[in-house]
Write a protein that holds these residues in place. Structure first.
Motif, short mmCIF file in Angstrom:
data_model
loop_
_atom_site.label_atom_id
_atom_site.label_comp_id
_atom_site.label_asym_id
_atom_site.label_seq_id
_atom_site.Cartn_x
_atom_site.Cartn_y
_atom_site.Cartn_z
N CYS A 1 1.71 3.19 -2.82
CA CYS A 1 1.32 4.60 -2.93
C CYS A 1 2.53 5.49 -2.74
N CYS B 1 -5.24 5.40 -3.88
CA CYS B 1 -4.78 4.82 -2.63
C CYS B 1 -5.95 4.68 -1.65
N GLN C 1 -5.58 4.29 1.52
CA GLN C 1 -5.20 4.87 2.81
C GLN C 1 -5.38 6.39 2.81
N CYS C 2 -4.73 7.04 1.84
CA CYS C 2 -4.79 8.50 1.81
C CYS C 2 -5.78 9.01 0.77
N PHE D 1 2.54 8.50 -1.92
CA PHE D 1 2.28 9.53 -0.92
C PHE D 1 2.44 8.99 0.50
N CYS D 2 1.90 7.78 0.74
CA CYS D 2 1.94 7.24 2.10
C CYS D 2 2.58 5.86 2.15
ZN ZN Z 1 -1.62 6.69 -0.06
#
Ligand code: ZN
Length: 104
Positions: free
Chosen positions: A30, A8, A10-11, A32-33
């Motif tokens: 993703c 990802c 972003q994270c 997660f985020c």
């Molecule tokens: Zn992410």
């Protein structure tokens, strides 16, 4: 269904997801985020499972037994073989079989 590994953007976490071969990287979300900023990685995990699967022990054993049997078969006299015709002089009258009992 193949397993793809993504990272990802972003994270910066990596995750694996099983998706169609037609799935696009930009559509991967993703977990997660929930960002759609994933980069596809070359997954060594997936290739270990799908790509370089080694034959099991039972398969190797069967293969070895087959090889052993074939090597034994090839050592048989040609007269017992079905593929190779016997030599033409094998049944010649001048050379009778040794196992023939002699009548006296
Ligand atoms: Zn992410």
């Amino acid at each position: 269904m193949p397993i793809y590994e993504y990272r990802c953007g972003q994270c910066e976490k990596t995750f694996e997801t099983a998706q169609s071969v037609h799935a696009r990287t930009e559509d991967t979300v993703c977990p997660f985020c929930n960002a759609q900023d994933a980069t596809k990685l070359l997954s060594s995990f997936a290739s270990k499972i799908v790509g370089t699967r080694k034959p099991g022990f039972s398969e190797m054993k069967a293969y070895n037994m087959l090889n052993e049997r074939m090597s034994k078969f090839s050592k048989l006299p040609p007269v017992l073989g079905t593929r190779t015709p016997p030599p033409s002089n094998l049944f010649s009258s001048s050379d009778p079989p040794a196992g023939e009992p002699k009548k006296s």
